[in-house]
Design an enzyme around this catalytic site. Structure first.
Site, short mmCIF file in Angstrom:
data_model
loop_
_atom_site.label_atom_id
_atom_site.label_comp_id
_atom_site.label_asym_id
_atom_site.label_seq_id
_atom_site.Cartn_x
_atom_site.Cartn_y
_atom_site.Cartn_z
N GLY A 17 0.81 -1.22 0.00
CA GLY A 17 0.00 0.00 0.00
C GLY A 17 0.84 1.27 0.00
O GLY A 17 0.38 2.32 0.41
N GLY A 18 2.08 1.18 -0.49
CA GLY A 18 2.95 2.36 -0.60
C GLY A 18 3.54 2.84 0.71
O GLY A 18 4.17 3.89 0.75
N ILE A 74 14.25 4.15 -10.13
CA ILE A 74 14.13 4.09 -11.58
C ILE A 74 13.32 5.32 -12.00
O ILE A 74 12.16 5.46 -11.64
CB ILE A 74 13.40 2.80 -12.03
CG1 ILE A 74 14.04 1.56 -11.41
CG2 ILE A 74 13.35 2.71 -13.55
CD1 ILE A 74 15.44 1.26 -11.88
N GLU A 121 5.01 -7.81 -10.01
CA GLU A 121 5.08 -6.38 -10.33
C GLU A 121 6.49 -5.99 -10.81
O GLU A 121 7.49 -6.43 -10.23
CB GLU A 121 4.71 -5.54 -9.10
CG GLU A 121 3.26 -5.73 -8.67
CD GLU A 121 2.78 -4.70 -7.64
OE1 GLU A 121 1.57 -4.47 -7.56
OE2 GLU A 121 3.62 -4.12 -6.90
N GLU A 180 8.13 -6.60 -6.83
CA GLU A 180 7.55 -7.45 -5.79
C GLU A 180 6.53 -8.40 -6.39
O GLU A 180 6.11 -8.24 -7.53
CB GLU A 180 6.88 -6.61 -4.68
CG GLU A 180 5.63 -5.86 -5.14
CD GLU A 180 4.72 -5.47 -3.96
OE1 GLU A 180 4.80 -6.08 -2.88
OE2 GLU A 180 3.91 -4.55 -4.16
N ARG A 209 -1.82 -12.88 -3.92
CA ARG A 209 -3.27 -12.79 -3.64
C ARG A 209 -3.96 -12.26 -4.89
O ARG A 209 -3.31 -11.90 -5.86
CB ARG A 209 -3.49 -11.81 -2.49
CG ARG A 209 -2.84 -10.45 -2.80
CD ARG A 209 -3.17 -9.38 -1.79
NE ARG A 209 -2.29 -8.25 -1.88
CZ ARG A 209 -2.45 -7.19 -2.67
NH1 ARG A 209 -3.49 -7.13 -3.49
NH2 ARG A 209 -1.59 -6.20 -2.69
P1 ADP Z 1 -3.47 -3.92 -5.30
O1 ADP Z 1 -2.00 -4.20 -5.22
O2 ADP Z 1 -4.33 -5.12 -5.08
O3 ADP Z 1 -3.83 -3.07 -6.43
P2 ADP Z 1 -3.11 -1.79 -3.56
O4 ADP Z 1 -1.68 -1.87 -3.88
O5 ADP Z 1 -3.85 -0.56 -3.87
O6 ADP Z 1 -3.88 -3.06 -4.10
O7 ADP Z 1 -3.31 -2.05 -2.04
C1 ADP Z 1 -2.72 -3.15 -1.49
C2 ADP Z 1 -3.44 -3.45 -0.24
O8 ADP Z 1 -3.36 -2.37 0.66
C3 ADP Z 1 -4.91 -3.68 -0.49
O9 ADP Z 1 -5.18 -4.89 0.11
C4 ADP Z 1 -5.65 -2.59 0.18
O10 ADP Z 1 -6.76 -3.09 0.92
C5 ADP Z 1 -4.64 -2.03 1.11
N1 ADP Z 1 -4.76 -0.58 1.07
C6 ADP Z 1 -4.94 0.18 0.00
N2 ADP Z 1 -5.03 1.48 0.33
C7 ADP Z 1 -4.86 1.54 1.66
C8 ADP Z 1 -4.84 2.59 2.62
N3 ADP Z 1 -5.03 3.87 2.26
N4 ADP Z 1 -4.63 2.28 3.91
C9 ADP Z 1 -4.46 1.01 4.28
N5 ADP Z 1 -4.47 -0.03 3.43
C10 ADP Z 1 -4.67 0.22 2.15
P1 ADP Z 2 4.03 -1.68 -2.31
O1 ADP Z 2 4.33 -3.01 -1.69
O2 ADP Z 2 3.79 -0.62 -1.32
O3 ADP Z 2 3.02 -1.81 -3.40
P2 ADP Z 2 6.04 -1.52 -4.43
O4 ADP Z 2 7.42 -2.07 -4.27
O5 ADP Z 2 5.09 -2.28 -5.26
O6 ADP Z 2 5.43 -1.24 -2.98
O7 ADP Z 2 6.16 -0.03 -4.98
C1 ADP Z 2 5.04 0.81 -5.05
C2 ADP Z 2 5.28 1.91 -6.06
O8 ADP Z 2 6.41 2.71 -5.68
C3 ADP Z 2 5.63 1.43 -7.47
O9 ADP Z 2 4.48 1.13 -8.23
C4 ADP Z 2 6.39 2.63 -8.02
O10 ADP Z 2 5.53 3.65 -8.42
C5 ADP Z 2 7.17 3.09 -6.80
N1 ADP Z 2 8.50 2.45 -6.73
C6 ADP Z 2 8.82 1.34 -6.03
N2 ADP Z 2 10.12 1.03 -6.18
C7 ADP Z 2 10.65 1.95 -6.98
C8 ADP Z 2 11.98 2.20 -7.52
N3 ADP Z 2 13.00 1.41 -7.23
N4 ADP Z 2 12.15 3.27 -8.33
C9 ADP Z 2 11.11 4.09 -8.63
N5 ADP Z 2 9.86 3.93 -8.16
C10 ADP Z 2 9.61 2.87 -7.35
MG MG Z 3 3.17 -3.02 -5.13
#
Ligand code: ADP
Ligand code: ADP
Ligand code: MG
Length: 461
Positions: free
Chosen positions: A165-166, A204, A275, A289, A293
């Site tokens: 969730g960032g 990146i 991803e 990652e 699910r």
């Molecule tokens: P996906 O990877 O399935 O597109 P997201 O990356 O948006 O989903 O979110 C990953 C997980 O984090 C989801 O299970 C969602 O319920 C949870 N999530 C998304 N937004 C939030 C938030 N603002 N606060 C807490 N959890 C969140």
């Molecule tokens: P989460 O588990 O919170 O979804 P991710 O590793 O999937 O975390 O990263 C979420 C987002 O953050 C990516 O979709 C991208 O926009 C940004 N991001 C993650 N890693 C990098 C990277 N090494 N360089 C630039 N952007 C990144």
């Molecule tokens: Mg992700």
């Protein structure tokens, strides 16, 4: 064992989506709910509903014993975790199995290996999938961490090993910033995931977020092509589409094949998403990652491939083998999903719970709405603010955006502020229409176009 009754350990739109698939399979559905969700659409739709505790998720949807007790007392033979909550919790998956039921997802050990992002990076590298340059493992020793950062170069990104969730992500331009921001990122990750472990990745620049939908049955895996989820705010997706127009056919095939290799290398069972970040300048892609699910945005893939991924994942959990061969999976046209949140996009996306009134759901060709609302529904303030997802399909991306505009016009959600005006403005934007954006595009655009969103909001009233 084929599944006869399924407990849904989730809420909101994904609970509704799971119930729909289960009903079509003739499976009895049991919906758990908190005190705040007694009037939820999923509760109304399920064959049986069981209260599992107070509104706070920690006391209900994240309380394993309460969910397991409900499963046992209802005679459920399987548990579907949806996304979020327990969906990537290996101990919960193990507990479901120990209680004699099926967990609809991969086994606990696979979740352990792929859910930890550091161990997933290692598994990906071992399967020959390129990863973003960065720290080989967790940064336990701060001196060593500083050396790795100097080697990686700036800007670099601090990320949480348990992230999602960032959250727990910070960008650093110097060692001083690392010293200052690493403790913050670690504390945020500890609070959110119970694990403060960090790692480092090179940033990146100008990347697209491209992910591949996979499904495995333990023996083999297939892919269902890719999605472009580059339109993000605070690193959370808000608009997703498939296929990714940034890829040429050669890169698409390589990328999708690498996701299948990774899934097969861990004998993956169930639905998953691999991803990547894709650098359009160099045509290189890097694994970031794997989500073990179903994902929020899975329906865009369903719309271009015609496959019901939710049904397939439930059947695989019940012991069936994959029903499809890779060469029989194709795609056609283009699909877009927009996430309708109960938030005010003109006021920094402030949550806006309230009572839904005068709801009109759009229809017509190529339109799908996956939601959890009805007229008179009181949106509880305790959970994430996703109300539903509007999906559109059409033959070309351009037609798809025109259809999105039309469907958004039809969609009426009275009583609460939603992200609809944001998507109305975006669907008119020239760069969006050209497909010319990266993962940083939307945040920058938002700082410059808030006025447009405000006037769109005004014209709706
Ligand atoms: P996906 O990877 O399935 O597109 P997201 O990356 O948006 O989903 O979110 C990953 C997980 O984090 C989801 O299970 C969602 O319920 C949870 N999530 C998304 N937004 C939030 C938030 N603002 N606060 C807490 N959890 C969140
Ligand atoms: P989460 O588990 O919170 O979804 P991710 O590793 O999937 O975390 O990263 C979420 C987002 O953050 C990516 O979709 C991208 O926009 C940004 N991001 C993650 N890693 C990098 C990277 N090494 N360089 C630039 N952007 C990144
Ligand atoms: Mg992700």
């Amino acid at each position: 064992m084929s599944i006869k009754s399924l407990l849904i350990a989730n809420r909101g739109e994904i609970a509704v989506r799971i119930i729909r698939a289960a009903k079509e399979l003739g499976i009895r559905t049991i919906q758990v709910y908190s005190d705040a969700d007694s009037e939820a659409l999923a509760v109304r739709m399920a064959d049986e509903a069981i209260n599992i505790g107070p509104a706070q998720a920690a006391k209900s949807y994240l309380k394993a014993e309460a969910i397991l007790d409900a499963a046992k007392s209802s005679g459920a033979d399987a548990v579907h975790p949806g996304y979020g909550f327990f969906s990537e919790n290996a101990d919960f998956a193990d507990a479901v199995v120990e209680a004699g039921m099926v967990f609809v997802g991969p086994d606990g050990d696979t979740i352990r290996m792929m859910g930890d992002k550091v161990s997933a990076r290692k598994t990906a590298a071992a399967a020959g999938v390129p990863t973003v340059p960065g720290s080989p493992g967790r940064m336990d020793d701060m001196e060593e961490a500083r050396e790795i950062i100097l080697e990686t170069g700036f800007p670099a990104m601090i990320k949480a090993a348990a992230g999602g969730g960032g959250r727990g992500i910070r960008i650093i331009d110097s060692l001083e910033e690392f010293d200052r921001l690493a403790p913050q990122a670690s504390a945020e990750a500890l609070a959110a995931f119970g694990d403060g472990g960090l790692y480092i990745e090179k940033v990146i620049k100008k990347a697209r977020h491209i992910e591949v939908q996979v499904m495995g049955d333990g023996d083999r895996a297939v892919h269902f092509f890719e999605r472009d989820c580059s339109l993000q705010r605070r690193r959370q997706k808000v608009w997703e589409e498939a296929p990714a127009q940034a890829l040429n056919e050669e890169v698409r095939q390589k990328l999708c094949a690498s996701a299948v290799s990774l899934a097969e290398s861990v004998k993956y069972r169930g639905a998953g998403t691999v991803e990547y970040l894709y650098d359009e300048v160099s045509n290189e892609y890097y694994f970031i990652e794997m989500n073990t699910r179903i994902q929020v945005e899975h329906p865009v893939t369903e719309m271009i491939t015609g496959v019901d991924l939710m049904r397939e994942m439930i059947e695989i959990a019940g012991g069936k083998k994959l029903s499809l061969e890779q060469e029989n999976i194709g795609f056609s046209g283009h699909a877009i999903e927009v996430r309708l949140n109960a938030e005010d996009p003109a006021a920094n996306f402030m949550p806006h719970p309230g009572i839904v009134q005068d709801l009109t759901i759009p229809g017509g060709p190529g339109v799908r709405f996956d939601g959890s609302i009805y007229s008179g529904f009181a949106i509880p303030p305790y959970y994430d603010s996703l109300l539903g997802k509007l999906l559109v399909w059409d033959e070309t991306r351009e037609q798809c955006i025109d259809r999105l505009k039309r469907a958004l016009q039809e969609l009426q959600i009275g009583g609460v502020k939603t992200t609809k005006p944001l998507f109305q403005v975006l669907s008119e934007d020239e760069e969006i229409r050209r497909g010319d954006f990266d993962t940083n595009w939307l945040e920058k655009w938002l700082t410059e176009n808030i006025g447009l969103i405000k006037s769109q909001e005004g014209s709706e009233q």
